[in-house]
Structure formats: C-alpha cells, structure tokens
Scaffold this active site. Sequence first.
Site, mmCIF file in Angstrom:
data_model
loop_
_atom_site.group_PDB
_atom_site.id
_atom_site.type_symbol
_atom_site.label_atom_id
_atom_site.label_comp_id
_atom_site.label_asym_id
_atom_site.label_seq_id
_atom_site.Cartn_x
_atom_site.Cartn_y
_atom_site.Cartn_z
ATOM 1 N N ASP A 62 -26.850 -12.728 -20.793
ATOM 2 C CA ASP A 62 -27.759 -13.410 -21.560
ATOM 3 C C ASP A 62 -28.974 -12.646 -22.063
ATOM 4 O O ASP A 62 -30.084 -12.520 -21.244
ATOM 5 C CB ASP A 62 -28.398 -14.388 -20.495
ATOM 6 N N ARG A 131 -35.519 -21.588 -26.416
ATOM 7 C CA ARG A 131 -34.089 -20.896 -26.522
ATOM 8 C C ARG A 131 -33.409 -21.511 -27.739
ATOM 9 O O ARG A 131 -32.514 -20.911 -28.158
ATOM 10 C CB ARG A 131 -33.440 -21.313 -25.233
ATOM 11 N N LYS A 161 -23.058 -21.502 -27.682
ATOM 12 C CA LYS A 161 -23.222 -22.476 -26.503
ATOM 13 C C LYS A 161 -24.622 -23.405 -26.729
ATOM 14 O O LYS A 161 -25.222 -23.278 -27.632
ATOM 15 C CB LYS A 161 -23.600 -21.536 -25.451
ATOM 16 N N HIS A 162 -24.573 -24.443 -26.090
ATOM 17 C CA HIS A 162 -23.792 -24.951 -25.011
ATOM 18 C C HIS A 162 -22.937 -26.260 -25.461
ATOM 19 O O HIS A 162 -23.513 -27.534 -25.531
ATOM 20 C CB HIS A 162 -24.466 -25.193 -23.623
ATOM 21 N N HIS A 174 -29.070 -26.954 -13.988
ATOM 22 C CA HIS A 174 -28.971 -25.786 -12.957
ATOM 23 C C HIS A 174 -29.278 -26.736 -11.677
ATOM 24 O O HIS A 174 -29.109 -26.476 -10.727
ATOM 25 C CB HIS A 174 -30.346 -24.956 -13.051
ATOM 26 N N ASP A 246 -20.017 -22.724 -18.504
ATOM 27 C CA ASP A 246 -21.192 -22.288 -18.124
ATOM 28 C C ASP A 246 -21.381 -22.045 -16.599
ATOM 29 O O ASP A 246 -20.240 -22.284 -15.886
ATOM 30 C CB ASP A 246 -22.432 -23.376 -18.510
#
Length: 520
Positions: A62, A131, A161-162, A174, A246
């Site tokens: 990443d 991001r 992504k995503h 997460h 992911d």
Amino acid sequence: MIAFVGTELPPSAARRIRERGIAGVTIFRVHNVVDPPQIRRLTGAIQEARPDGAPPLLIAVDQEGGQLVGLGEGTTQFAGAMALGATGDDELAERVAGATARELRALGVNVDYAPVCDLADNPANPALGIRSFGDDPEAVGMLAAATVRGLQRDGVAATAKHFPGAGDTAADPHHELPLVPRTNAELAERELVPFRAALAAGARMVMTGHFALPGQGDDLPTSLSAAIVRDLLRGQLMFDGVTVTDALDMRALAQGSAQIVDAIAALRAGEDVLLGTPDEAALERLEEGLVQAQRRGLIDAADDAGAKRRLDDLRRWLGRYDQPPLDVIGSGEHQALAAELARRSITLVRNDDGLLPLKPAADARIAVVQSVPADLTPADTSSTVAPTLASALRRRLAGVEEILLPATPGEGDIAGLGERLAPFDLVVAGTFSAHLQPAQAALAAAVLASGSPTVTVALRTPWDLLAYPSARTHVCSYGILPPSMEALAAALLGEAPFVGRLPVDIAGLYPRGHGLTAWG
C-alpha cells in the site's frame, strides 16, 4: 497473497512459495520494513524462493502516499491522493505515479494497491479521508487513470480499489461491515465513473471492497458477491485482469474458524486472489479449507483455470521490466517532484482578516499548536510521522515555539491553553479530522478563544472547518509529511502563493474548486 511477520523471509513463507502455488506476498510496513536496502534483500529472497522457471511472484504494498506510506520514510514522501485532487493536474499525478513506480521497482515491489477510486462523498467516513482524490466522479476518474498510466508505464501493476466504491459510508470495514446506500443506478452515475476511467487506462488489477449494498442480499459483502464480481466487474465493465479481495482479517468479514466460509464464497463469486495477512494460524486454516473445498467440488474448475490464466498473464508482464538501482529512491528529481506536489496543493479557504501572508515583527513570538499524529484507521501510517510544521517555520523565523499535545488532548491539556498562549503574538493551530474527533474540535475552540490572531490548519481532511466555523483564517494541507509542512510554512509567510483548490465540497459553504490566493 500471503504475508508474514519478519524482516527476513521465514521458512514457512518460503515453503508456501516453493510448494503451494501462492500468487505472491504483501509487504506491510509494521511487519517487514526497515530501510530500502533491507526491503530489496527481502523481495529478492521472495523471488528466489519460487520454483525454477516460474514468472515473478506478485510483491505488493500500500504505497498510496499521504496517510498510507507502506514502505516507510526511506522512500520519497509524496503527498497522497487528496493533495493531487487539490492540484487538479492529471499530468502531475502521472509523474508522481511514475516516480513511485520506479522506487517500488528498485525495492523489488511490482504491485501497488493504488489508486483509490472511492469518492469522498461522506465526511464521516473514518477509513477514507485524504486517501481519496475528491468527491467529483470525473475529476477522480481523471486522476485515477493518470495514476494507472504512471505506475504501469514503469512496470508496477496498478490496483483500482475499493470496487465498486466505498466512499459513502460512516463505518470502517476494518472493524465492521459498512453499508453504502447506493442503488445500481446511483452506482453507475457516480461510484463506477472512476473505476471505468481506471480500467480504460489499463489497470491490471482491481481490489474489491468489504461493504454491503442495499438490496444485494442479507448483509452480503461486495467482495463475496457474484453480482458485483461476475456480473458487474467482469460482465458489464468487461474487466479481464486480476481481482483481489481486500484483506481477509478485516472485521467486515467472518474471522476465526468461520473465515474459510467467506474465503470460499469469495472464490465462488469470481475472485481470483484472496488477500491473506500475517496470521500463521489463519493461513493454515485457509490452506487446509481451500484444499478440502476443491476436493468437494466447491471451487469451479473453470474459475480456477481462469484465475490462473489471468495471474500468469500478469506475472509474465511483470517479468518484462528490469530493476532500477537503489539510488533512484529519494533522488533529487523525486524530492523536487514531492515538493512541487506539496506546494501546488496547499489551499487557502478563509482569509477574512487579511492575516495571510504573515508579516510578523522581528521579535514576534509565534506558537504552533497541534497534537501528536495518530493513526485513525488501520489503513494509516500517520503515527510514524514526526511533527515538522514548527521546525519548518522556525527555519524561517526566530521566536517560533511548539506546543505539542497528546493525540487525544484531555480536558487538562485544553483548559490550560489560553494561559499558555497569552504571551504569543500569533498562533498556528493544526487539527486532525476535527469533524470526527471532539477533542480536536475542543483544541481549536480553545485556541480561538484565547484571542490571539490565529491561523487554523486542517492537517488531514478538509472538513475540519465544520467543527470550528468561527475560524477566520483557515488553510488545508491534506497531510503532514515533511514536504507538505515545508510548503505550508512557505505559503503562510508569502514565499509562495496558495494555489490549491478544494477537491471536495464543504457542506455547501465552500464548493469544490474554492481557493483563495494570498500574495504580498
């Protein structure tokens, strides 16, 4: 894709590479990174462990820039996607991606889990923030496509992504399964636009996100959905590159012994690659479960063959490129490019009192107030960055002092600020996602209540002004990496103009594209 803990290749990982046909390895900063020479030795060992004659393994990271720099401070510290969004320059984005790719290649890394194609639609999204390139689908698509071109021109596979777009949520995958409240028609109109652009630019990989869409089934993550992978990505968008989920250890999916069920569901939905993590017990369970699933006919042979074909095509393509020397990393050219990106991104949102550019007296005392940087999501490396705004100003001015507070300032820290700031002629106060963190909002409120002339700076996401709307002089830096802090100090003092423009709308108060210029 496997991962492991250690700065050298452990025997268990080497065995998986030799004997078990893995797709590749993901490098994580917290587990595997010391410095560029060590990374290059590690990736070399990974490739040397593969069977004779096999094409290169995928070695991924990443390396988004900004708040997620997967290979550490030894690489050039490029500001991330939202800083690029503030410049609005796809040619610059392509140059930054090209430089990133050359550094990755020098380190032996051949896959970047970038670009992020998610739209910054929801300021409450804790996992996205800077991001994202911004909230405009066309602008994000333009920059995503440029990033794909830049990475792949220099032999690093880009990963859009995503999929199919995880921007509009207030939950972090997460920790839980987010819901993105988009119908298929809404997805087509907004979320899919950047992905279409990235695919049109030739992106060789797509990472699916772990989130749910309304009407898709009972809390079915998109990464496990045939409607998303087979019908939408493969069918409608005609993507024939490699798909990867992911990370499997994210709490949006089942964990523990139940994880194998979601892993099989992902493969049956049409995924090519499962993104494993360094949990050795979890890897063993997955391997055993997948072998048994294949024996029982739960994994379609045609799907398996298609995934292998796509992976082989990608690995052969990666094998065409040579490895640059290590001295490309942090080269003068790349440092100048990082400085250019930072300089062109700094955005002046408010200058109601004409305070900027600062013109302090020779004996003026200036306080720089901020918290210690902290990670706000696991997809974050902010805690590894030392605060440098005060030092950047101090190189230009005498009388600059730093007041550094805990990551989450307590009542005692904040209550004493007014008294501590009384001797100062000017205050520069930096905040981190204050619209999501009450302690950061309280910090800014205390500084503004002190009565000292104050410049507030959103050091991360641009929505901080919503948490302290009384601020009359406000700047966005879109990150805290050293080049951004140098550029911020230069702009505050009038050494360079503010030229950045907001890449997102701030609650209708300041529209996308807003930006002032203070120059004098």
